[in-house]
Scaffold this motif. Structure first.
Motif, PDB file in Angstrom:
ATOM      1  N   LEU A 184      13.431   4.120  -3.225  1.00 24.07           N
ATOM      2  CA  LEU A 184      12.360   5.318  -4.463  1.00 24.07           C
ATOM      3  C   LEU A 184      13.166   5.990  -4.339  1.00 24.07           C
ATOM      4  CD1 LEU A 184       9.141   4.506  -2.662  1.00 24.07           C
ATOM      5  CD2 LEU A 184       9.768   2.975  -4.658  1.00 24.07           C
ATOM      6  N   ASP A 185      13.703   6.827  -6.026  1.00 24.19           N
ATOM      7  CA  ASP A 185      13.808   7.842  -6.338  1.00 24.19           C
ATOM      8  C   ASP A 185      13.036   8.984  -5.774  1.00 24.19           C
ATOM      9  OD1 ASP A 185      16.809   7.543  -6.192  1.00 24.19           O
ATOM     10  OD2 ASP A 185      16.293   6.690  -8.421  1.00 24.19           O
ATOM     11  N   ALA A 186      13.203  10.264  -5.213  1.00 24.54           N
ATOM     12  CA  ALA A 186      12.412  11.682  -5.624  1.00 24.54           C
ATOM     13  C   ALA A 186      13.774  12.495  -5.126  1.00 24.54           C
ATOM     14  CB  ALA A 186      11.767  11.766  -3.757  1.00 24.54           C
ATOM     15  N   GLY A 187      13.513  12.600  -7.062  1.00 26.36           N
ATOM     16  CA  GLY A 187      14.333  13.919  -7.563  1.00 26.36           C
ATOM     17  C   GLY A 187      15.858  13.231  -6.908  1.00 26.36           C
ATOM     18  N   ALA A 188      16.328  13.532  -7.226  1.00 23.88           N
ATOM     19  CA  ALA A 188      17.818  13.931  -5.893  1.00 23.88           C
ATOM     20  C   ALA A 188      18.279  13.025  -4.873  1.00 23.88           C
ATOM     21  CB  ALA A 188      18.524  14.473  -5.824  1.00 23.88           C
ATOM     22  N   GLN A 189      16.771  12.985  -4.031  1.00 29.20           N
ATOM     23  CA  GLN A 189      16.742  12.179  -2.953  1.00 29.20           C
ATOM     24  C   GLN A 189      16.206  10.929  -2.782  1.00 29.20           C
ATOM     25  OE1 GLN A 189      15.926  15.629  -2.966  1.00 29.20           O
ATOM     26  NE2 GLN A 189      17.647  16.008  -2.413  1.00 29.20           N
ATOM     27  N   GLN A 190      16.639  10.330  -1.723  1.00 27.72           N
ATOM     28  CA  GLN A 190      15.590   8.576  -1.567  1.00 27.72           C
ATOM     29  C   GLN A 190      15.292   8.942  -0.885  1.00 27.72           C
ATOM     30  OE1 GLN A 190      18.647   5.657  -1.781  1.00 27.72           O
ATOM     31  NE2 GLN A 190      20.015   6.952  -3.473  1.00 27.72           N
ATOM     32  N   VAL A 191      13.471   7.645  -0.793  1.00 32.42           N
ATOM     33  CA  VAL A 191      13.161   6.878   0.239  1.00 32.42           C
ATOM     34  C   VAL A 191      12.946   6.199   0.466  1.00 32.42           C
ATOM     35  CG1 VAL A 191      10.399   7.203   1.114  1.00 32.42           C
ATOM     36  CG2 VAL A 191      11.165   9.163  -0.892  1.00 32.42           C
TER      37      VAL A 191
ATOM     38  N   ALA B 229       0.679  -1.386  -0.166  1.00 31.92           N
ATOM     39  CA  ALA B 229      -0.080  -0.177   0.197  1.00 31.92           C
ATOM     40  C   ALA B 229       1.208   1.310  -0.625  1.00 31.92           C
ATOM     41  CB  ALA B 229      -0.916  -0.112   1.165  1.00 31.92           C
ATOM     42  N   ALA B 230       1.861   1.219   0.693  1.00 28.74           N
ATOM     43  CA  ALA B 230       2.745   2.742   0.898  1.00 28.74           C
ATOM     44  C   ALA B 230       3.692   3.010  -0.359  1.00 28.74           C
ATOM     45  CB  ALA B 230       3.712   1.905   1.603  1.00 28.74           C
ATOM     46  N   ALA B 231       4.121   1.096  -1.342  1.00 27.42           N
ATOM     47  CA  ALA B 231       4.723   1.340  -2.659  1.00 27.42           C
ATOM     48  C   ALA B 231       3.366   2.118  -3.444  1.00 27.42           C
ATOM     49  CB  ALA B 231       5.047   0.599  -2.702  1.00 27.42           C
ATOM     50  N   GLY B 232       2.306   1.981  -3.224  1.00 27.99           N
ATOM     51  CA  GLY B 232       1.180   2.418  -4.396  1.00 27.99           C
ATOM     52  C   GLY B 232       1.030   3.814  -4.614  1.00 27.99           C
ATOM     53  N   PHE B 233       0.848   4.595  -2.875  1.00 23.50           N
ATOM     54  CA  PHE B 233       0.444   5.862  -2.319  1.00 23.50           C
ATOM     55  C   PHE B 233       2.463   5.979  -3.408  1.00 23.50           C
ATOM     56  CE2 PHE B 233       1.814   8.893   0.327  1.00 23.50           C
ATOM     57  CZ  PHE B 233       0.715  10.284   0.121  1.00 23.50           C
ATOM     58  N   TYR B 234       3.865   6.012  -2.856  1.00 25.93           N
ATOM     59  CA  TYR B 234       4.168   6.542  -3.129  1.00 25.93           C
ATOM     60  C   TYR B 234       4.682   7.032  -4.817  1.00 25.93           C
ATOM     61  CZ  TYR B 234       5.515   8.009   1.511  1.00 25.93           C
ATOM     62  OH  TYR B 234       5.628   8.431   2.643  1.00 25.93           O
TER      63      TYR B 234
ATOM     64  N   ASP C 226       2.807   5.207  -7.238  1.00 24.54           N
ATOM     65  CA  ASP C 226       1.722   5.403  -7.821  1.00 24.54           C
ATOM     66  C   ASP C 226       0.510   7.213  -7.925  1.00 24.54           C
ATOM     67  OD1 ASP C 226       1.853   2.885  -9.128  1.00 24.54           O
ATOM     68  OD2 ASP C 226       0.656   1.969  -7.875  1.00 24.54           O
ATOM     69  N   ILE C 227       0.729   7.362  -6.728  1.00 22.38           N
ATOM     70  CA  ILE C 227       0.552   9.072  -6.366  1.00 22.38           C
ATOM     71  C   ILE C 227       0.939  10.243  -6.401  1.00 22.38           C
ATOM     72  CG2 ILE C 227      -1.093  10.291  -5.300  1.00 22.38           C
ATOM     73  CD1 ILE C 227      -2.540   7.158  -4.208  1.00 22.38           C
ATOM     74  N   LEU C 228       2.372   9.733  -5.931  1.00 23.55           N
ATOM     75  CA  LEU C 228       3.183  11.053  -5.416  1.00 23.55           C
ATOM     76  C   LEU C 228       4.645  10.761  -7.069  1.00 23.55           C
ATOM     77  CD1 LEU C 228       4.228  11.231  -2.355  1.00 23.55           C
ATOM     78  CD2 LEU C 228       2.555  12.043  -3.106  1.00 23.55           C
ATOM     79  N   GLY C 229       4.378   9.709  -7.198  1.00 22.78           N
ATOM     80  CA  GLY C 229       5.030   9.422  -9.310  1.00 22.78           C
ATOM     81  C   GLY C 229       6.771   9.615  -8.677  1.00 22.78           C
ATOM     82  N   LEU C 230       7.049   8.832  -7.333  1.00 26.21           N
ATOM     83  CA  LEU C 230       8.646   8.633  -7.315  1.00 26.21           C
ATOM     84  C   LEU C 230       8.671   7.047  -7.813  1.00 26.21           C
ATOM     85  CD1 LEU C 230       7.788  10.399  -5.157  1.00 26.21           C
ATOM     86  CD2 LEU C 230       9.019   8.307  -3.398  1.00 26.21           C
ATOM     87  N   SER C 231       9.435   6.542  -8.221  1.00 24.81           N
ATOM     88  CA  SER C 231       9.664   6.168  -9.109  1.00 24.81           C
ATOM     89  C   SER C 231      11.428   4.890  -7.645  1.00 24.81           C
ATOM     90  CB  SER C 231      11.119   6.159 -10.313  1.00 24.81           C
ATOM     91  OG  SER C 231      12.412   7.249  -9.941  1.00 24.81           O
TER      92      SER C 231
END
Length: 87
Positions: free
Chosen positions: A45-52, A18-23, A25-30
């Motif tokens: 996950l990649d969030a631009g130059a940062q990671q989650v 569920a968390a992966a789906g949110f980050y 599918d919804i927020l667009g992280l890769s």
């Protein structure tokens, strides 16, 4: 020590799918494919130059614990910082 930026944040989740789906599918992280085999389930996950870093710990931290949701944050250190020379 002088932080230059935030490298990653780690978030404890109860439901990794569920968390992966949110980050993703919804927020667009890769999703990253370079996460090593660790002792806890998770995904990076990649969030631009940062990671989650999503993590599903085997035991839940106590209610009210700061680590219940946010477990770590990592920052690169400035090369001019004396502490960075001791890595």
């Amino acid at each position: 020590m002088r932080p230059l930026a935030v490298h990653h944040v780690s978030i404890n989740v109860d439901d990794l799918g569920a968390a992966a789906g949110f980050y993703v599918d919804i927020l667009g992280l890769s999703r990253r494919n370079d996460r090593p085999d660790l002792a806890v389930d998770g995904m990076w996950l990649d969030a631009g130059a940062q990671q989650v870093h999503l993590m599903r710990p085997h035991r839940r931290p106590p209610v009210g614990s700061i680590s219940r949701r946010w477990s770590t944050a990592s920052t690169p250190r400035s090369p001019s910082c004396a502490a960075s020379r001791w890595r």
